[in-house]
Design a protein around this motif. Structure first.
Motif, PDB file in Angstrom:
ATOM      1  N   LEU A 133       1.164  -1.000  -0.366  1.00 33.23           N
ATOM      2  CA  LEU A 133       0.173  -0.044   0.018  1.00 33.23           C
ATOM      3  C   LEU A 133       1.337   1.627   0.228  1.00 33.23           C
ATOM      4  O   LEU A 133       0.669   2.768  -0.169  1.00 33.23           O
ATOM      5  N   GLY A 134       2.056   0.925   0.807  1.00 35.99           N
ATOM      6  CA  GLY A 134       2.839   2.179   0.572  1.00 35.99           C
ATOM      7  C   GLY A 134       3.656   2.468  -1.331  1.00 35.99           C
ATOM      8  O   GLY A 134       4.310   3.185  -0.798  1.00 35.99           O
ATOM      9  N   THR A 135       3.487   1.583  -1.418  1.00 34.05           N
ATOM     10  CA  THR A 135       4.368   1.771  -2.142  1.00 34.05           C
ATOM     11  C   THR A 135       4.251   2.564  -4.027  1.00 34.05           C
ATOM     12  O   THR A 135       2.569   3.366  -4.000  1.00 34.05           O
ATOM     13  N   ALA A 136       4.470   3.187  -4.566  1.00 38.95           N
ATOM     14  CA  ALA A 136       4.002   3.674  -5.797  1.00 38.95           C
ATOM     15  C   ALA A 136       3.242   3.378  -6.739  1.00 38.95           C
ATOM     16  O   ALA A 136       2.079   3.983  -7.022  1.00 38.95           O
ATOM     17  N   ASP A 137       3.014   2.011  -6.857  1.00 36.91           N
ATOM     18  CA  ASP A 137       1.958   1.309  -7.914  1.00 36.91           C
ATOM     19  C   ASP A 137       0.529   1.838  -7.158  1.00 36.91           C
ATOM     20  O   ASP A 137      -0.235   1.298  -7.710  1.00 36.91           O
ATOM     21  N   ALA A 155      -5.337   2.754   7.929  1.00 35.47           N
ATOM     22  CA  ALA A 155      -4.839   2.157   7.169  1.00 35.47           C
ATOM     23  C   ALA A 155      -4.682   1.123   7.861  1.00 35.47           C
ATOM     24  O   ALA A 155      -5.199   0.189   7.691  1.00 35.47           O
ATOM     25  N   GLN A 156      -3.476   1.235   8.544  1.00 35.51           N
ATOM     26  CA  GLN A 156      -2.455   0.105   9.462  1.00 35.51           C
ATOM     27  C   GLN A 156      -3.992  -0.303  10.913  1.00 35.51           C
ATOM     28  O   GLN A 156      -3.614  -2.061  11.128  1.00 35.51           O
ATOM     29  N   MET A 157      -4.796   0.511  11.166  1.00 31.59           N
ATOM     30  CA  MET A 157      -5.129   0.028  12.223  1.00 31.59           C
ATOM     31  C   MET A 157      -6.273  -1.546  11.933  1.00 31.59           C
ATOM     32  O   MET A 157      -6.905  -2.370  12.746  1.00 31.59           O
TER      33      MET A 157
END
Ligand code: ZN
Length: 634
Positions: A133-137, A155-157
């Motif tokens: 989810l953290g990637t550029a994609d 999102a993390q929760m």
């Protein structure tokens, strides 16, 4: 289905699944002297530990809430499982081969990879997706969350992640973590076509977790326009660990709050669960890719500790639109499995909790839940809305439909207050409602399995009552209509002009209405006075076979009370017929009056009251006429 699990195998499970080991997976335990262990109770909210585990005697007990039992009881309770499910799960984990009483020595679940491997694969997949989810994609995925008011912490929760578009990224990742393709496929994470590929690709994914926090599946939302799969949501298909009829998204986070608040809020989607929890409604869950069904109800009930004596609430949120109403009616059919009180929370303008939080804030979401209304009331409104309550037959139909609902209420003490409410809503006397409810209660009930196992995959359909068959023509309710028409057909000369003011509206039975229309079409009773072929002429003007048959019948059946009816005799019937018509109009106005608020709608109320007074006067005149004053005019 095989027989029950052998007792000696269950005993072996109890022995090998050490209670201190099992409980430690849920509760942090500390030594408490005398070989006992202590921790914070998972079954009630507490600050100081009163939850005790005794490893030598293999039981647990909480001095705070009184829960206690062996290792199987603990897992059943904490994970909301049945006895058999619990035994199977512990057996798998602690390496006990289960056999059935009546079977040969074939193990219970010999096929496929071990449950523990499937859970591990999900854990790895969840971490992988979350990282992606953290990637550029994943920029589109992050935008999706952002547009719905969910930041990175949210999102993390919830462990939200992104399944890369590449299509084999997870397959490779799982191989790298020493999972066989067979295990990945069995877990539902990887599919096999010409080669192995990721089940979810280019989608935003939510981990679906069990009550204990283990991820057992994913829900995946379409976010790219060029996604070759049209479906907005994809969910893990059935696997050894994922049963969609039982899975509730959010249960891992909601279960403690549910128990404490004695409340469960059922919403429709992943983002709604997120929105609710973030807004402070921590009891929210959702079914995943399937309608909320009887199995889901069973799971909720376990977590609510729902016994007949408790008053735990289950609140369903629905859009105000027709789909939401259909869904609510569907729940009502399932509802009979709840001892809990069931409520409906309908958001304004068909907004779901996610929209509501975005547009109006957390407070609005909490308010939505606070403003819940009983499901029965919601369903009654729905039923009544399908009928025209300004008409007598509309009220009768509405009453009949609604009475079935009231008769089905499990809590019999509520039946009377519902009957009163219904009487007020329809605008009839409460005794009339009670009679209809008794009648509905004595009708044969639906088969229990019909009611308890709704096909979750089927679209919920509203319950449409079958068109009622026409009442018998010789029903005493239609006596006056019948006698009147006999006179008209058999003795047109005696009836003559007395029927000048009679209209189709004076007849209530559809067939008799048809007969009167045929009479009118044939020129009316006066034209029949000198016509020996009158009865046949009337018959010839009817086309409906039921009406034709009725005319024949009315033409031969003797007239009651006289063999030679005079105009005086006939006119009494005409007055009586019109008096009944007036009485129906009076009932209509009274019903409308009862539903009208005299303060808020004073003008309308007074107008109807005036109409009522006039109708009563008119009826009195007709009654006087009916007792027989020759020549009295209507
Ligand atoms: Zn406790």
């Amino acid at each position: 289905m095989a027989g029950r699990i052998r007792d000696d195998d269950i005993a072996e499970v109890r022995e090998k699944a050490r209670i201190d080991d099992v409980v430690s997976q849920y509760v942090t335990l500390k030594r408490a002297g005398a070989g006992s262990l202590k921790g914070l109770c998972p079954f009630h909210d507490e600050k100081t530990p009163s939850f005790n585990v005794n490893p030598s005697r293999q039981f647990f007990h909480c001095f705070g809430c009184g829960e206690g039992g062996d290792v199987i009881a603990f897992v059943m309770k904490v994970d909301g499982l049945t006895f058999t499910e619990t035994v199977e799960r512990l057996a798998e984990k602690y390496g006990v081969q289960l056999r059935r009483e009546d079977g040969d020595d074939e193990p219970v679940r010999p096929r496929g990879p071990a449950r523990s491997r499937l859970l591990e694969a999900h854990k790895v997949a969840q971490e992988f997706y979350a990282e992606q989810l953290g990637t550029a994609d994943a920029v589109v995925a992050r935008q999706f969350l952002d547009q719905r008011g969910f930041d990175q912490a949210a999102a993390q929760m919830f462990g939200v992640g992104f399944a890369p578009r590449d299509g084999e990224a997870l397959t490779r990742h799982l191989r790298g973590r020493r999972f066989t393709d067979e295990e990945s496929v069995a877990a539902g994470l990887v599919a096999l076509g010409r080669s192995h590929y990721d089940r979810f690709r280019g989608r935003l994914v939510w981990p679906i977790r069990e009550a204990n926090g283990d991820t057992i599946g994913f829900g995946a939302r379409r976010i790219f326009d060029d996604d070759r799969i049209e479906a907005k949501y994809l969910n893990t298909s059935e696997t050894a660990i994922y049963k969609k009829s039982q899975v509730l998204y959010g249960i891992d986070m909601a279960r403690t709050a549910m128990k404490d608040a004695q409340q469960a809020v059922v919403v429709e989607g992943y983002t709604d669960v997120m929105a609710c929890h973030l807004a402070g409604v921590r009891t929210a869950v959702a079914s995943c890719g399937t309608a909320f069904g009887a199995d889901h109800a069973r799971v909720l009930r376990r977590f609510l500790g729902d016994h007949d004596t408790t008053s735990g609430e289950v609140i369903f949120t629905f859009d105000g639109d027709s789909a939401g109403q259909k869904a609510a009616m569907k729940v009502l059919e399932t509802d009979q499995v709840f001892a809990s009180q069931t409520y409906v929370a309908v958001a304004p303008e068909g907004m779901d909790p996610c929209d509501l939080r975005l547009k109006e804030g957390d407070e609005a979401v909490r308010e939505l839940v606070a403003k819940r209304q009983p499901l029965y009331r919601f369903a009654l409104d729905n039923i009544l809305a399908r009928h025209d309550l300004d008409r007598a037959d509309g009220r009768i139909d509405a009453l009949r439909d609604a009475a079935g609902l009231v008769a089905g209420i499990r809590d019999k003490t509520k039946m009377d207050s519902f009957s009163r409410e219904l009487a007020h809503m329809v605008g009839v006397d409460v005794d009339e409602v009670r009679t209809e409810v008794r009648r509905a209660a004595s009708r044969p009930a639906k088969q229990p399995d019909e009611r308890r196992t709704p096909r979750a995959s089927e679209a919920p359909e509203p319950v449409e009552p079958p068109r009622p068959a026409l009442p018998s023509l010789s029903d005493p309710r239609f006596l006056i209509e019948r006698e009147m028409l006999k006179l008209v057909i058999q003795h047109p000369a005696g009836v003559g002009r007395t029927t000048a003011h009679v209209t189709t509206g004076d007849f209530t039975h559809p067939t008799f209405q048809g007969v009167w229309e045929a009479v009118t079409a044939a020129g009316g009773p006066t034209s029949g006075a000198e016509d020996p072929g009158w009865a046949n002429k009337v018959r010839g003007s009817a086309s409906d076979p039921a009406v034709v048959a009725a005319i024949t019948e009315l033409g031969v059946e003797p007239v009651r009370g006289t063999s030679d009816p005079t105009p005086t005799f006939a006119v009494a019937y005409v007055y009586r017929l019109q008096e009944l018509t007036t009485s129906r109009r009076i009932a209509d106005v009274k019903a409308r009056l009862q539903r009208t608020n005299p303060v808020e709608n004073a003008l309308e109320y007074n107008r109807m009251f005036g109409e009522l007074v006039m109708l009563e006067q008119h009826r009195r005149k007709l009654r006087e006429g009916a007792v027989g004053q020759p020549g009295a005019s209507a």
